[in-house]
Design a protein around this motif. Structure first.
Motif, PDB file in Angstrom:
ATOM      1  N   SER A 259       0.845  -1.181   0.000  1.00 32.41           N
ATOM      2  CA  SER A 259       0.000   0.000   0.000  1.00 32.41           C
ATOM      3  C   SER A 259       0.883   1.234   0.000  1.00 32.41           C
ATOM      4  O   SER A 259       2.020   1.215   0.482  1.00 32.41           O
ATOM      5  N   ARG A 260       0.330   2.271  -0.549  1.00 35.85           N
ATOM      6  CA  ARG A 260       1.079   3.513  -0.631  1.00 35.85           C
ATOM      7  C   ARG A 260       0.621   4.408   0.496  1.00 35.85           C
ATOM      8  O   ARG A 260      -0.578   4.506   0.765  1.00 35.85           O
ATOM      9  N   ILE A 261       1.585   5.031   1.149  1.00 33.50           N
ATOM     10  CA  ILE A 261       1.235   5.885   2.273  1.00 33.50           C
ATOM     11  C   ILE A 261       1.556   7.327   1.913  1.00 33.50           C
ATOM     12  O   ILE A 261       2.680   7.637   1.512  1.00 33.50           O
ATOM     13  N   VAL A 262       0.538   8.168   2.016  1.00 30.11           N
ATOM     14  CA  VAL A 262       0.696   9.557   1.603  1.00 30.11           C
ATOM     15  C   VAL A 262       0.423  10.466   2.794  1.00 30.11           C
ATOM     16  O   VAL A 262      -0.622  10.342   3.434  1.00 30.11           O
ATOM     17  N   PRO A 263       1.344  11.367   3.128  1.00 29.61           N
ATOM     18  CA  PRO A 263       1.039  12.347   4.176  1.00 29.61           C
ATOM     19  C   PRO A 263      -0.020  13.331   3.692  1.00 29.61           C
ATOM     20  O   PRO A 263       0.027  13.772   2.540  1.00 29.61           O
ATOM     21  N   VAL A 264      -0.983  13.577   4.580  1.00 32.64           N
ATOM     22  CA  VAL A 264      -2.098  14.438   4.200  1.00 32.64           C
ATOM     23  C   VAL A 264      -2.145  15.604   5.156  1.00 32.64           C
ATOM     24  O   VAL A 264      -1.971  15.448   6.361  1.00 32.64           O
ATOM     25  N   CYS A 265      -2.370  16.782   4.646  1.00 33.18           N
ATOM     26  CA  CYS A 265      -2.659  17.932   5.494  1.00 33.18           C
ATOM     27  C   CYS A 265      -3.562  18.841   4.694  1.00 33.18           C
ATOM     28  O   CYS A 265      -3.093  19.713   3.971  1.00 33.18           O
ATOM     29  N   GLU A 266      -4.849  18.599   4.780  1.00 36.41           N
ATOM     30  CA  GLU A 266      -5.817  19.400   4.020  1.00 36.41           C
ATOM     31  C   GLU A 266      -6.707  20.119   5.019  1.00 36.41           C
ATOM     32  O   GLU A 266      -7.312  19.479   5.872  1.00 36.41           O
ATOM     33  N   LEU A 267      -6.761  21.405   4.902  1.00 39.45           N
ATOM     34  CA  LEU A 267      -7.551  22.155   5.873  1.00 39.45           C
ATOM     35  C   LEU A 267      -8.538  23.054   5.154  1.00 39.45           C
ATOM     36  O   LEU A 267      -8.273  23.550   4.046  1.00 39.45           O
ATOM     37  N   LEU A 268      -9.661  23.253   5.779  1.00 39.80           N
ATOM     38  CA  LEU A 268     -10.671  24.146   5.224  1.00 39.80           C
ATOM     39  C   LEU A 268     -10.282  25.596   5.548  1.00 39.80           C
ATOM     40  O   LEU A 268      -9.333  25.849   6.275  1.00 39.80           O
ATOM     41  N   GLU A 269     -11.061  26.505   5.035  1.00 41.62           N
ATOM     42  CA  GLU A 269     -10.824  27.925   5.305  1.00 41.62           C
ATOM     43  C   GLU A 269     -10.973  28.192   6.795  1.00 41.62           C
ATOM     44  O   GLU A 269     -11.772  27.560   7.472  1.00 41.62           O
ATOM     45  N   PRO A 270     -10.195  29.148   7.313  1.00 46.60           N
ATOM     46  CA  PRO A 270     -10.280  29.415   8.756  1.00 46.60           C
ATOM     47  C   PRO A 270     -11.615  30.021   9.173  1.00 46.60           C
ATOM     48  O   PRO A 270     -12.256  30.722   8.393  1.00 46.60           O
ATOM     49  N   SER A 271     -11.989  29.687  10.359  1.00 41.97           N
ATOM     50  CA  SER A 271     -13.137  30.343  10.969  1.00 41.97           C
ATOM     51  C   SER A 271     -12.597  31.202  12.080  1.00 41.97           C
ATOM     52  O   SER A 271     -11.570  30.883  12.684  1.00 41.97           O
ATOM     53  N   SER A 272     -13.319  32.253  12.384  1.00 40.92           N
ATOM     54  CA  SER A 272     -12.790  33.148  13.391  1.00 40.92           C
ATOM     55  C   SER A 272     -13.154  32.658  14.778  1.00 40.92           C
ATOM     56  O   SER A 272     -14.159  31.984  14.973  1.00 40.92           O
ATOM     57  N   GLY A 273     -12.326  32.995  15.753  1.00 42.36           N
ATOM     58  CA  GLY A 273     -12.547  32.537  17.126  1.00 42.36           C
ATOM     59  C   GLY A 273     -13.435  33.497  17.892  1.00 42.36           C
ATOM     60  O   GLY A 273     -14.330  34.128  17.327  1.00 42.36           O
ATOM     61  N   VAL A 274     -13.129  33.623  19.154  1.00 46.97           N
ATOM     62  CA  VAL A 274     -14.015  34.411  20.007  1.00 46.97           C
ATOM     63  C   VAL A 274     -13.467  35.814  20.215  1.00 46.97           C
ATOM     64  O   VAL A 274     -14.038  36.796  19.758  1.00 46.97           O
ATOM     65  N   THR A 275     -12.297  35.851  20.876  1.00 44.95           N
ATOM     66  CA  THR A 275     -11.782  37.165  21.242  1.00 44.95           C
ATOM     67  C   THR A 275     -10.595  37.593  20.403  1.00 44.95           C
ATOM     68  O   THR A 275     -10.156  38.716  20.461  1.00 44.95           O
ATOM     69  N   GLY A 276     -10.055  36.681  19.644  1.00 43.84           N
ATOM     70  CA  GLY A 276      -8.856  36.993  18.886  1.00 43.84           C
ATOM     71  C   GLY A 276      -7.587  36.612  19.628  1.00 43.84           C
ATOM     72  O   GLY A 276      -6.498  36.677  19.080  1.00 43.84           O
ATOM     73  N   ALA A 277      -7.697  36.206  20.861  1.00 43.11           N
ATOM     74  CA  ALA A 277      -6.537  35.725  21.599  1.00 43.11           C
ATOM     75  C   ALA A 277      -6.141  34.352  21.058  1.00 43.11           C
ATOM     76  O   ALA A 277      -6.966  33.651  20.451  1.00 43.11           O
ATOM     77  N   PRO A 278      -4.887  33.934  21.269  1.00 45.47           N
ATOM     78  CA  PRO A 278      -4.460  32.622  20.730  1.00 45.47           C
ATOM     79  C   PRO A 278      -5.305  31.490  21.316  1.00 45.47           C
ATOM     80  O   PRO A 278      -5.674  31.526  22.500  1.00 45.47           O
ATOM     81  N   LEU A 279      -5.574  30.540  20.466  1.00 46.40           N
ATOM     82  CA  LEU A 279      -6.381  29.412  20.948  1.00 46.40           C
ATOM     83  C   LEU A 279      -5.518  28.491  21.802  1.00 46.40           C
ATOM     84  O   LEU A 279      -4.349  28.274  21.520  1.00 46.40           O
ATOM     85  N   GLN A 280      -6.108  28.011  22.828  1.00 43.38           N
ATOM     86  CA  GLN A 280      -5.351  27.207  23.792  1.00 43.38           C
ATOM     87  C   GLN A 280      -5.751  25.734  23.749  1.00 43.38           C
ATOM     88  O   GLN A 280      -4.941  24.844  23.927  1.00 43.38           O
ATOM     89  N   SER A 281      -7.029  25.493  23.512  1.00 44.74           N
ATOM     90  CA  SER A 281      -7.490  24.106  23.453  1.00 44.74           C
ATOM     91  C   SER A 281      -8.563  23.993  22.392  1.00 44.74           C
ATOM     92  O   SER A 281      -9.450  24.856  22.296  1.00 44.74           O
ATOM     93  N   VAL A 282      -8.452  22.986  21.596  1.00 51.80           N
ATOM     94  CA  VAL A 282      -9.465  22.764  20.541  1.00 51.80           C
ATOM     95  C   VAL A 282      -9.885  21.298  20.578  1.00 51.80           C
ATOM     96  O   VAL A 282      -9.154  20.442  21.048  1.00 51.80           O
ATOM     97  N   ASP A 283     -11.071  21.074  20.095  1.00 56.29           N
ATOM     98  CA  ASP A 283     -11.514  19.675  19.980  1.00 56.29           C
ATOM     99  C   ASP A 283     -12.504  19.608  18.842  1.00 56.29           C
ATOM    100  O   ASP A 283     -13.207  20.579  18.556  1.00 56.29           O
ATOM    101  N   CYS A 284     -12.540  18.471  18.189  1.00 58.61           N
ATOM    102  CA  CYS A 284     -13.528  18.332  17.135  1.00 58.61           C
ATOM    103  C   CYS A 284     -14.119  16.935  17.168  1.00 58.61           C
ATOM    104  O   CYS A 284     -13.523  15.989  17.675  1.00 58.61           O
ATOM    105  N   THR A 285     -15.321  16.850  16.669  1.00 55.72           N
ATOM    106  CA  THR A 285     -15.991  15.565  16.585  1.00 55.72           C
ATOM    107  C   THR A 285     -16.627  15.469  15.220  1.00 55.72           C
ATOM    108  O   THR A 285     -17.294  16.404  14.779  1.00 55.72           O
ATOM    109  N   LYS A 286     -16.373  14.371  14.564  1.00 55.92           N
ATOM    110  CA  LYS A 286     -16.932  14.197  13.222  1.00 55.92           C
ATOM    111  C   LYS A 286     -18.328  13.593  13.382  1.00 55.92           C
ATOM    112  O   LYS A 286     -18.476  12.521  13.969  1.00 55.92           O
ATOM    113  N   LEU A 287     -19.300  14.301  12.887  1.00 55.07           N
ATOM    114  CA  LEU A 287     -20.657  13.758  12.877  1.00 55.07           C
ATOM    115  C   LEU A 287     -21.012  13.432  11.440  1.00 55.07           C
ATOM    116  O   LEU A 287     -20.285  13.785  10.506  1.00 55.07           O
TER     117      LEU A 287
END
Lengths: 312, 865
Positions: B189-217
């Motif tokens: 099998s061929r193994i390919v590194p992937v890094c595909e990201l969608l367009e950024p969404s804006s946060g809350v205050t503009g301060a650096p993000l400290q913790s993120v989490d995501c769940t695929k539904l």
């Protein structure tokens, strides 16, 4: 009882007691000339002819405990007992002797209706225990058996303790009083001359006793029930001579206290232990009289031949 | 050849012929082989069962560590991952560089520069274990979702670059920028590194993000972000592809959450169903927010994960998403799960509860990683210890020391378990260590098989057997419910079968005329040949609905039929003795022909009244616990005992008096008095049961929840009746043989002593035949323990614990029969079923051994007979 008194034994006579009906049923062949030689008489019996019993006159003087009246018994279609009529004297030892298969044990088992347990048994005639008809349909067989004690050929103690074996008949009557039970146990065991041998191990299993002890235990069990008649069915046939001697001594001691009916193959035993002896052959009563007469001067040659060991 | 010299005219050969000798030898050898063969076969079965079940208890194996020196980066990897096979590892550094290397030796296979990954200003990252679903938070407070990791695609043998065709199995090769993996089964099998990201969404205050989490539904991704100022936002990003234009339309919806505490929080974690978000402060405070409507999050519950001054340093969801692992600065890892309870103070009735605690070595936890396929957990602590834990059974699987300078030389900052649980990878700033490991069957241990465990979302520790569900389901391998079910099935069926079978055997051997016996016995023996599937079918599909409809009449007749039979027997005594002796042979038939139908009729007529009196007119509702006092249940349960008690009392108190007084009564009078005594004893029985029932009821004891409870159509009662059909013939035949083989002379002796046939049976025959009766019962027991089809079809197959006679259960045998065909070979489920078979084997072995032992003892006692 009066009915039973038969005339002085006469080798030519019919049994006068046979009712005409019984006569029809059990004596299909009419009586004919008496056989004079043993061979003739035995041959006649084997032939199925009716041969009258020879009953010694003394027999009619004894008060009977058990009256057997023209008793017939069939196993299926085979007749095992042919019109036996005899009285068993009260408080005396009566021996039944005769060759194998002559119906001694069957007659004994008929007295307490143990033959009822077999499926294809049919009887005719009656027996009376102290005047009560044994085969009357109103007679409760359980009550009947409570009035008799029976000792079998093979010692058959129950697989329980010696004590429980002895008081078995009291237990089934619902006696719970320990004092009564203990007392009767001791008395019966003493009566059976076993007390000294087992008094220290009454709670042990009875199966650990020797054959002779077991048989005496069975006698103790039988006398604990205060029977009107004690039925002994070849009680010594499975025992060695020493044990036999002890049982015979015991029977001697019981004489006068109990009415004993004993079946035996052993002529010496019959002569030693019994007051009266009945000689049976092929389901028929041949001769019945006091033991001394039967063994010393029997009326019939056949009896003499049998008791002296010349046949049977 | 006739010879004149012998009596019969034949000369006997004085030596055994060769033919006979050979025949003798052959027979002996064959019989010996047959006997030994049987023993060997049974042993082989046992050995086979053990050989399949045994690997469950094999210790986990862990291979030698492979340490590699990483390129020195300011922060070390912030995220790690591995491909499906676990042989290629990727790491993401805070600079945004992504490195791909071999797990075995750390050889770099590919490097994605920050420009390529476009992750140069990232501050927080979260990649769902075992997937490529990721969310990245940036310095400017924005976040991007997408896919990060290694994607493997199947490579046809013809497409494999020539230079890589010879790489060994389980090896990784590099040709230019093509990474190729050769699997154990020979596939490339061929193994390919992937890094595909969608367009950024804006946060809350503009301060650096400290913790993120995501769940695929299924319809999109749910993201939660937390910035350094404490601003929290949840957002649902729904991407839909337009079927006509192939254009991807992204719609977002979300809300800002304002927690009750003003201090900035440390972590946000989403539940895997996407219905809740957990906000955690490092002092241990946690809030659970309900985000089922994403626009208006509601606070569901506040709770404390630790007590001050302990700080929460890491928090992850376990596989399945139903439990959270919270690691603190004291080195303790607690497993938290939502428990539904009536007393909960939260808005949704669920209370987060710490169900398990893994204490560490006292040093703070530095990294925590759940396994992507089981409740396995890798935990690194500041002392350099790396532990593998299993949540379900609170088991420490393995403990490794990584502080050696040849390994990490310190504590791991990042840990992961590869998707197939075959590699454990831990990294510090500049080092990475990979271990090949095989956890074996961590979910199975003595504790998980035989002890109650606190499973996820359960209110307390329970014994449970639950093996099938969706893939992330927490398997419950407690054998106790199955053993319990087996015992329950055995007990209830023996309760029905033993009295009936033994009574039948006593009757047929002691009272029945041999003519009838010769007909009846073969018929009953024929019943033993009924296929149990037919019996199960009958019990489950015919009997169960019938019993459900006629529960009350059936329960009533259980008591009334014996009562009418007893009444009939007493009445028989009043019949004039002439008539009685005449019909003595038919008394059983007469009494039972009248009494049994009469009993059934009475039960049918009386049951509505009884149901009204005791069970408020509806026994099913009463069983459900809907109202009514406990008296009815107590009456039902106590009647047999109070009957025995009443009989004993009367016998002890009145019996002797009656015997003394009745000596000169006529038989008729005595019979009448006996009948009176019987009536009194019936009354006394009812009274005792009632008084005792009221007593227990007044103490607030209730049979509901114990012996009785909610009625389920397929239940122990139905199984008891159905299984009786299978067991009764077995017990009957053996018991009848045992009773019949008691020497006739004992029976004669007892009858000759004036005992009634019943006294003879009870006092002599039954004690003498006890060993045979005992083995009859034990053989029945053995059959009941191992019986499969009847319980499978009539017991409902619900592995619940509880003696409720009206509820179902599952036995070991039924579990094996239903689940083994579905269990994948070699899985823990498969092996646990084999273990269940071993347990069953052991149980029948014990039953039979006890039976044999007791039988031998009895036999010794009676062998003189």
């Amino acid at each position: 009882m009066k009915m039973l008194v038969s005339p002085v034994a006469n080798r030519d006579s019919h049994s006068p007691l046979s009712t005409p009906k019984a006569d029809d049923l059990s004596m299909p062949t009419s009586a004919h000339a008496p056989a004079t030689s043993p061979v003739d008489r035995l041959a006649a019996i084997a032939n199925g002819d009716h041969v009258p019993s020879e009953v010694h006159p003394q027999m009619h003087l004894e008060p009977p405990v058990l009256e057997i009246k023209n008793f017939n018994l069939w196993y299926g279609s085979k007749q095992a007992i042919h019109g036996i009529t005899m009285n068993i004297p009260n408080n005396k030892v009566t021996a039944l002797v005769g060759p194998s298969g002559c119906g001694k044990s069957t007659l004994l088992r008929s007295v307490n209706r143990l033959n009822d347990l077999l499926n294809n048994v049919r009887i005719d005639g009656d027996m009376r225990l102290n005047g009560d008809s044994i085969y009357n349909s109103r007679m409760d067989v359980i009550d009947l058996r409570k009035r008799m004690g029976m000792v079998f050929q093979k010692p058959n103690p129950f697989p329980m303790s010696i004590y429980e074996n002895v008081v078995y008949s009291l237990r089934i009557d619902g006696e719970r009083n320990r004092g009564v039970l203990d007392q009767i146990c001791e008395k019966s065991l003493r009566g059976a001359a076993l007390w000294d041998e087992v008094k220290d191990r009454l709670t042990e299993t009875a199966l650990g006793l020797s054959g002779g002890q077991q048989q005496r235990l069975c006698i103790a069990r039988a006398i604990a029930a205060e029977p009107e008649v004690l039925l002994l069915d070849e009680p010594c046939s499975a025992l060695d001579p020493i044990a036999t001697g002890k049982v015979e001594d015991l029977i001697q001691e019981l004489r006068g206290t109990y009415s004993v009916l004993i079946v035996t193959h052993n002529m010496q035993q019959a002569s030693r232990t019994s007051d009266f002896t009945a000689f049976m052959y092929l389901g028929r009563l041949i001769e019945y009289g006091p033991t001394t007469e039967i063994f010393t001067k029997p009326i019939l040659k056949e009896t003499e031949a049998y008791v002296t060991g010349r046949f049977g | 050849m006739l010879s004149k010299t012998t009596f019969t005219g034949r000369t006997r050969r004085r030596s055994t012929s060769l033919r006979v000798r050979v025949g003798d030898l052959v027979a002996r050898v064959l019989i010996t082989m047959g006997g030994i063969g049987t023993i060997v076969a049974v042993l082989l079965v046992c050995v086979f069962l053990l050989s399949v079940a045994f690997p469950l208890f094999r210790a986990p194996t862990i291979g030698p560590p492979r340490a590699t020196l990483h390129d020195v980066t300011p922060t070390g990897p912030v995220a790690l991952g591995a491909d499906e096979s676990g042989s290629v590892v990727w790491s993401l550094e805070s600079t945004g560089r992504m490195m791909v290397s071999k797990a075995v030796d750390g050889a770099v296979l590919a490097v994605l520069t920050p420009d390529q990954t476009t992750l140069s200003h990232m501050t927080a990252v979260s990649v769902e274990p075992g997937t490529l679903d990721a969310v990245i938070g940036f310095e400017d407070g924005s976040f991007r979702t997408g896919r990060i990791g290694l994607e493997s695609t199947f490579l046809a043998a013809t497409d494999v670059p020539a230079s890589l065709a010879s790489i060994p199995k389980r090896g990784v090769g590099l040709d230019g920028d093509t990474i190729v993996f050769h699997s154990q089964t020979g596939q490339f099998s061929r193994i390919v590194p992937v890094c595909e990201l969608l367009e950024p969404s804006s946060g809350v205050t503009g301060a650096p993000l400290q913790s993120v989490d995501c769940t695929k539904l299924t319809s999109g991704s749910l993201v939660a972000v937390l910035d350094s100022e404490g601003g929290i936002r949840v957002e649902f990003i729904e991407s839909r592809r337009n079927l006509l234009t192939d254009e991807v339309i992204v719609t977002t919806s979300g809300a800002v959450i304002t927690p009750t505490s003003m201090i900035p929080a440390s972590f946000v974690r989403l539940s895997s169903l996407g219905d809740q978000v957990f906000i955690v402060w490092d002092n241990g405070l946690a809030e659970r927010w309900d985000i089922r409507t994403i626009e208006s999050p509601r606070l569901a519950e506040s709770f404390n994960l630790t007590n001050a001054p302990t700080r929460i340093v890491a928090m992850e969801h376990l596989f399945g998403g139903m439990a959270l692992a919270a690691a603190d600065s004291d080195g303790i890892v607690n497993i938290w799960t939502g428990v539904r309870s009536d007393t909960a103070t939260s808005s949704d009735g669920v209370t987060m509860t710490a169900t398990k605690t893994f204490s560490g070595d006292g040093t703070a936890i530095t990294a925590l990683a759940p396994s992507p396929r089981s409740r396995l957990l890798a935990v690194a602590s500041a002392s350099g210890m790396l532990r593998l834990l299993y949540s379900t059974n609170s088991r420490l699987i393995q403990s490794l020391d990584t502080s050696d300078s040849k390994l990490l030389g310190g504590s791991a900052s990042t840990v992961i378990i590869s998707p197939r649980e075959n590699r454990l990878i831990a990294a510090t700033q500049n080092r990475m260590v990979a271990w090949e490991f095989n956890a074996g069957f961590p979910e199975v241990s003595f504790v998980s098989l035989f002890r109650p465990l606190w499973y996820e979302n359960y209110p307390s520790e329970i014994h449970a057997w639950e093996t099938t569900g969706h893939e992330s389901f927490e398997s419950k391998f407690g054998l106790i419910p199955l053993i319990f079910g087996t015992l329950k099935a055995t007990l209830f069926s023996m309760l029905f079968a033993v009295p009936i079978a033994l009574c039948a055997a006593i009757y047929s051997s002691q009272f029945m005329s041999s003519r009838w016996k010769n007909r009846v016995k073969p018929v009953i023996e024929l019943m033993a040949g009924l296929p149990s599937v037919v019996l199960g079918f009958f019990a489950g599909l015919v009997l169960a609905p019938l019993v459900e409809q006629g529960l009350m009449p059936i329960l009533t007749s259980v008591f009334l039929v014996p009562l009418t039979i007893l009444a009939g027997a007493h009445f028989w005594q009043i019949v004039p003795s002439g008539l009685r002796s005449k019909w003595a042979g038919f008394r059983f038939a007469l009494v039972s022909l009248v009494a049994i139908p009469l009993g059934c009729l009475c039960a049918h007529t009386a049951s509505p009244t009884i149901e009204r009196l005791l069970f408020q007119g509806d026994i099913q509702a009463w069983l459900d616990g809907r109202g009514g006092s406990g008296l009815g249940g107590w009456m039902l349960a106590l009647l047999p005992f109070s009957g025995i008690l009443a009989m004993l009392l009367l016998e002890r108190l009145i019996g002797p008096v009656l015997r003394r007084v009745s000596q000169d009564w006529s038989e008729q009078q005595a019979a009448l008095v006996l009948c009176g005594k019987f009536l009194v004893s019936v009354g006394l029985t009812l009274a005792i049961a009632m008084v005792a029932g009221m007593f227990f009821d007044s103490l607030r004891f209730d049979t509901r929840g114990g012996l009785f409870g909610t009625y389920v159509q397929r239940n122990a009662l139905v199984v008891g009746i159905g299984m009786s059909f299978a067991i009764i013939p077995l017990i009957f035949t053996i018991a009848d043989d045992a009773l019949s083989s008691v020497p006739e002379h004992l029976r004669s002796a007892s009858l000759g002593a004036g005992a009634t046939p019943w006294q003879t049976a009870v006092r002599v025959i039954i004690p003498t035949a006890a060993s045979g009766l005992f083995s009859a019962v034990m053989i029945g027991l053995g059959r009941a323990v191992g019986e499969t089809m009847i319980v499978l079809m009539a017991a409902g197959n619900t592995p619940i614990m509880g003696w409720n006679i009206f509820n179902g259960f599952q036995t070991l045998s039924a579990a094996i029969a239903t689940e083994l065909p579905e269990a994948a070979r070699g899985t823990s489920h498969y092996r646990v079923l084999f273990l269940a078979a071993v347990v069953l084997f052991f149980m029948t072995f014990v039953v039979n051994t006890i039976a044999e032992f007791v039988r031998q003892r009895f036999r010794r006692r009676f062998h003189e007979l």
